[in-house]
Enzyme design. Structure first.
Site, PDB file in Angstrom:
ATOM      1  N   HIS A 155       0.824  -1.214   0.000  1.00 16.70           N
ATOM      2  CA  HIS A 155       0.000   0.000   0.000  1.00 16.70           C
ATOM      3  C   HIS A 155       0.853   1.256   0.000  1.00 16.70           C
ATOM      4  O   HIS A 155       2.061   1.231   0.267  1.00 16.70           O
ATOM      5  CB  HIS A 155      -0.960   0.008   1.196  1.00 16.70           C
ATOM      6  CG  HIS A 155      -0.290   0.050   2.542  1.00 16.70           C
ATOM      7  ND1 HIS A 155       0.152   1.221   3.115  1.00 16.70           N
ATOM      8  CD2 HIS A 155       0.002  -0.940   3.430  1.00 16.70           C
ATOM      9  CE1 HIS A 155       0.689   0.960   4.301  1.00 16.70           C
ATOM     10  NE2 HIS A 155       0.612  -0.348   4.523  1.00 16.70           N
ATOM     11  N   CYS A 166       2.894  -5.005   6.993  1.00  8.48           N
ATOM     12  CA  CYS A 166       2.557  -4.729   5.599  1.00  8.48           C
ATOM     13  C   CYS A 166       3.736  -4.063   4.891  1.00  8.48           C
ATOM     14  O   CYS A 166       4.696  -3.615   5.526  1.00  8.48           O
ATOM     15  CB  CYS A 166       1.325  -3.836   5.508  1.00  8.48           C
ATOM     16  SG  CYS A 166      -0.237  -4.700   5.836  1.00  8.48           S
TER      17      CYS A 166
END
Length: 409
Positions: free
Chosen positions: A361, A380
């Site tokens: 992301h 992440c």
């Protein structure tokens, strides 16, 4: 003479070279051709030799394909699932093959990185023509970014860092990261300069540690999918870099931020399914419990307003002040951050549903990309240039491109 066929002898010779593959030849018991001459060629002797050789072949091909160690024995965060070769297919293939030794050797990974590691292992052991083992780095001028020369090439060998396709003698950005990582792991100032102290640490008393590093990396490549696909994305976690690869050529690369040492990014392989523009960030339970709860107890309305969070209970947004944060089951309450410039996921996230609930992301915190060691996330992978990445991965989509994503922002 021997009751063993030429094919059997060729297979035995190839298995005996298993050390060169990063395996251990001693792990594979082979028939002894010296006691299997024509006069000893009884039915029992032939059967015993057939069984011993078949077991050696099956063990070698299994180790060559999926390694000697199960990934989850190393870490629960490594969820690669290498598939062992079918035993019947192995033996049937050998029976039909005109080149059985080459056939079993091909159970080793075909990835270019594995081949380069195998070549590096041979060089470190002195098994290549003209090689006398890994030489120590010479005293002299410090090695630093931008320097060229044979000492830079040797530095790559010591760090177990395979040569790039070009400019192997150049101290480039990737080698700088490798040096800083080594320095940090060995209690040295991570300045990326190979001076006397770093040189001494790299040389060490023996090259054993460097060889072990190569062997570990070879084992990890056995865990990878046999076929990564002609078009794939690869995140090199310790290098903090993402690459988009098409038919073996890197068509896009960018810096990434990965998990903190105590919240490591997991190692796995999956298929990207969709992209979300202007995403909500659904706060994981661990962050709600370990990081947010004190602020929610102190001032739920102010805290959620300040960070643009909303509280969702039973599918409906509710005021943060309506929740008894002292007794509520945090699993039953969803806290999510609305889309916006300060959203933790930035403008876009790239989804490949997985058991770890991690994804790629964007991020509003761009300044961290200037750091060389970029382990700052909760697991992440944050992408420095998400729209450039999106442009690269949408290259295969005839009806969608990055401009379509930008129009949704």
């Amino acid at each position: 003479g021997s009751i063993l066929t030429d094919a059997a002898l060729a297979i035995m010779k190839r298995i005996s070279m298993a050390d060169a593959d990063g395996l251990r030849a001693a792990d594979y018991k082979l028939p002894n051709p010296e006691i299997l001459g024509p006069s000893q060629g009884t039915a029992d002797a032939v059967a015993d030799a057939e069984i011993i050789l078949s077991l050696a072949v099956l063990t070698y091909t299994r180790n060559a394909r999926i390694g000697r160690i199960q990934p989850d024995r190393v870490s629960a965060l490594i969820t690669l699932d290498p598939q062992a070769p079918d035993r019947l297919e192995v033996l049937t293939g050998l029976y039909r093959s005109r080149h059985p030794a080459a056939l079993i050797a091909n159970y080793n990974p075909s990835h270019e990185e594995f081949t380069r590691l195998r070549d590096l292992l041979a060089e470190m052991r002195g098994d290549t023509p003209g090689s006398a083992g890994l030489k120590p780095l010479r005293p002299g001028l410090a090695l630093r970014s931008g320097v060229r020369g044979e000492q830079v090439t040797l530095l790559r060998r010591h760090l177990g860092h395979p040569d790039p396709a070009i400019d192997a003698d150049l101290f480039d950005a990737e080698l700088l990261i490798a040096v800083k990582t080594f320095q940090g792991a060995n209690g040295l100032l991570p300045d990326g300069i190979v001076g006397p102290r770093t040189r001494k640490a790299i040389n060490g008393p023996t090259p054993v540690n460097q060889e072990k590093a190569v062997l570990v990396n070879m084992e990890q490549w056995r865990w990878m999918p046999e076929d990564l696909g002609a078009f794939h994305v690869r995140v090199n976690i310790p290098e903090f870099r993402l690459r988009v690869v098409r038919r073996g050529q890197v068509m896009h690369q960018t810096r990434v931020i990965v998990g903190k040492p105590h919240q490591k990014t997991p190692v796995f392989s999956d298929e990207m399914e969709h992209v979300i523009v202007n995403p909500y960030w659904n706060v994981p339970l661990s962050i709600k419990r370990n990081e947010m709860l004190p602020s929610l107890l102190a001032n739920p309305t102010g805290f959620t307003a300040r960070h643009n969070y909303e509280v969702v209970y039973r599918g409906r947004p509710v005021p943060a002040s309506s929740v008894n944060w002292y007794s509520v089951n945090l699993r039953a309450v969803n806290i999510r951050q609305r889309p916006g410039p300060r959203n933790a996921l930035g403008r876009v996230k790239f989804m490949f549903p997985n058991q770890h609930s991690v994804y790629l992301h964007d991020t509003p915190t761009k300044s961290l990309f200037t750091q060389d060691i970029r382990a700052f996330s909760h697991g992440c992978i944050r992408v420095q240039n998400p729209m450039g990445f999106a442009d690269a991965i949408l290259d295969n989509e005839p009806n969608l491109d990055v401009n379509d994503l930008k129009a949704l922002e």
